[in-house]
Design an enzyme around this catalytic site. Structure first.
Site, short mmCIF file in Angstrom:
data_model
loop_
_atom_site.label_atom_id
_atom_site.label_comp_id
_atom_site.label_asym_id
_atom_site.label_seq_id
_atom_site.Cartn_x
_atom_site.Cartn_y
_atom_site.Cartn_z
N CYS A 118 -6.30 11.85 -5.00
CA CYS A 118 -4.10 11.57 -5.33
C CYS A 118 -3.41 11.61 -6.63
O CYS A 118 -2.39 12.16 -7.24
CB CYS A 118 -4.07 10.30 -4.15
SG CYS A 118 -4.52 10.95 -2.55
N TYR A 160 1.10 -1.33 -0.12
CA TYR A 160 -0.25 0.00 0.49
C TYR A 160 0.86 1.02 -0.07
O TYR A 160 0.88 1.79 0.73
CB TYR A 160 -1.01 -0.37 1.50
CG TYR A 160 -1.58 0.91 1.14
CD1 TYR A 160 -1.92 1.65 0.28
CD2 TYR A 160 -2.83 1.52 2.09
CE1 TYR A 160 -3.56 2.58 0.46
CE2 TYR A 160 -3.91 2.34 2.40
CZ TYR A 160 -4.06 2.93 0.92
OH TYR A 160 -5.11 3.76 1.05
N GLN A 172 -3.46 -5.26 10.34
CA GLN A 172 -2.68 -5.44 9.93
C GLN A 172 -1.92 -6.44 9.93
O GLN A 172 -1.20 -7.16 9.84
CB GLN A 172 -1.85 -4.01 9.54
CG GLN A 172 -2.74 -2.98 8.48
CD GLN A 172 -1.57 -1.96 8.26
OE1 GLN A 172 -1.18 -1.67 9.24
NE2 GLN A 172 -1.92 -1.38 7.02
N ASP A 177 11.60 -2.98 10.24
CA ASP A 177 9.85 -2.53 9.28
C ASP A 177 9.08 -1.58 10.75
O ASP A 177 8.77 -1.45 10.86
CB ASP A 177 9.65 -3.73 8.90
CG ASP A 177 8.75 -2.99 7.58
OD1 ASP A 177 8.90 -1.58 7.88
OD2 ASP A 177 8.11 -3.72 6.86
N GLY A 229 2.30 -7.18 5.95
CA GLY A 229 4.02 -7.95 6.69
C GLY A 229 4.97 -8.03 5.21
O GLY A 229 5.62 -9.18 5.06
N SER A 252 -1.81 -0.55 13.45
CA SER A 252 -3.05 -1.35 12.76
C SER A 252 -3.38 -3.04 13.26
O SER A 252 -1.89 -3.70 13.28
CB SER A 252 -3.34 -1.28 11.94
OG SER A 252 -4.53 -2.25 11.48
#
Length: 446
Positions: free
Chosen positions: A394, A171, A237, A208, A214, A234
């Site tokens: 965006c 993402y 996540q 990370d 991941g 999150s």
């Protein structure tokens, strides 16, 4: 004036021998002023606006897309003048602006091709001054607020993100070496590019920061034999990342922790942070880079990949801040490098990716559109319109505005990385050869 075609260059009426504005009510006056702005703003393509009183206004010329929109709220012209970004986004998501011909992406491309005209509005300067005054409150993200901000966006259903992201759920900005890559290929190239800049070798410990679902952490472990700790705030996540680690057989090599980066106490050979610095906020820059310096071993290397702006100072868009990324702040490269230098880190490499994110967002928009029905079943129509606008606006901000992506390579020592950048291309080429050889082995085994 109903059902009539009105030119934005309509001459003032003559009254007693003097030029005066037409006698218009507040709503019509706002539409007239909006039309004057659009006549300067629309240069490429054709835009037709049907106002709430059924007046028709036409703008533009030459090549480009043709779009027709209908405004259904009499207050909307004044709102668009006062705060174009916020009002346009809210009008689209609420349905008070309806696109009758053309597409949302075409509309935004037409309207954002000349942002200098929008920036010249008096209201824009007032809002910028107010944002500067409120900047610390708007973009200040202590741990509790950061956790809430993350939950607002990243704790949405993983099934939603699977609708438009690549198979690895990257993402962030992909890396288009030629521009002809598929989304999955470009995201794989992004991970390879980052790994090359980290100068990885087997057995290194990697942190990370903002590990997402991941994918990058698992890639560094699987392809480069690193031991990786991934951090995210999150819950969605973390659950998904841990499941992927288990499925890949890498649970002993990769650990995902629900933890703010400022709470990290370990020591690492490498630190990587992709798409997370945008959530720090300007008041958090020093903590961010000081944390990287603190957790990095003396001969360590860090890589920060983030959205930025080529403007002298960063900031955030009102609509994006309200509906998509609360607390977000897009930094300028200059203020980012200054913060890194204040922490005592060497900036050992800088790369600016200008249009890569525009292409990434185009892919995401197209994928989201193809799966819109599923997204609507997961949430609702208004949610879908919010996300359509988010992805499209965006993309156009990267195509026509001041946004870009930068990658900063950082180190504690000036001699940690090689003297030239040749090692980056060499590492990428070696990895490509390795993948091709592995593919041939798999083919023969079959």
């Amino acid at each position: 004036m109903s059902n009539s075609e009105i030119s934005p260059d309509e001459q003032f009426e003559l009254h007693d021998g003097a030029r005066q504005l037409p006698r218009l009510g507040p709503g019509r006056a706002a539409m007239w002023l909006l039309a004057k702005l659009l006549s300067r703003l629309v240069r490429n393509g054709h835009l037709t606006v049907i106002d709430p009183c059924c007046g028709t206004w036409r703008f533009g010329g030459g090549d480009g897309p043709a779009v027709s929109v209908r405004l259904t709220d009499k207050a909307l012209p004044a709102q668009l003048l006062a705060n174009p970004s916020l009002a346009l986004g809210e009008a689209y998501m609420d349905g008070t602006l309806r696109i009758e011909t053309g597409s949302l992406r075409d509309l935004l491309s037409i309207c954002m091709a000349d942002l200098d005209a929008v920036d010249a509005l008096p209201g824009k300067r007032i809002r910028q001054g107010l944002d500067a005054f409120l900047s610390r409150r708007l973009h200040h993200n202590p741990i509790n607020r950061a956790r809430c901000n993350v939950a607002h966006h990243y704790d949405l259903s993983t099934e939603l993100y699977d609708l438009f992201l690549d198979a690895d759920r990257q993402y962030s900005c992909a890396y288009f070496a030629t521009g002809n890559e598929t989304l999955d290929e470009a995201q794989a190239l992004k991970k390879r590019h980052i790994a090359a800049k980290l100068l990885l070798r087997p057995g290194l410990d990697v942190l990370d920061i903002g590990s997402g679902w991941g994918g990058l952490a698992l890639e560094l472990a699987q392809q480069h034999q690193a031991r990786v700790t991934g951090l995210s705030l999150s819950t969605e996540q973390i659950v998904a990342a841990r499941a992927s680690a288990t499925q890949s057989g890498l649970s002993e090599q990769v650990a995902f922790k629900l933890r703010d980066y400022r709470q990290e106490k370990g020591q690492y050979d490498r630190v990587v942070s992709v798409g997370m610095f945008e959530h720090v906020g300007r008041s958090g820059f020093d903590d961010y880079f000081s944390t990287i310096r603190r957790v990095l071993k003396p001969d360590g290397v860090a890589l920060v990949h983030a959205i930025g702006t080529m403007a002298p100072k960063g900031g955030s868009d009102a609509w994006i801040r309200k509906y998509i990324f609360p607390g977000g702040y897009l930094p300028s490269l200059s203020e980012t490098i200054s913060a890194a230098e204040r922490s005592g880190l060497w900036v050992t490499d800088v790369e600016v990716l200008r249009l890569h994110y525009a292409e990434t967002l185009r892919h995401w928009s197209e994928r989201f559109a193809a799966e819109r029905g599923t997204a609507r079943r997961l949430y609702d129509e208004r949610f879908c319109r919010i996300w359509e606008f988010y992805l499209a606006v965006c993309e156009m901000a990267f195509r026509h505005g001041r946004l870009m992506v930068f990658q900063l390579q950082l180190a504690k020592r000036r001699d940690t990385v090689p003297l030239t950048r040749n090692y980056i291309a060499d590492a990428e080429a070696d990895h490509h050869c390795h993948i091709r050889a592995l593919g041939k082995q798999i083919g023969r085994a079959r």
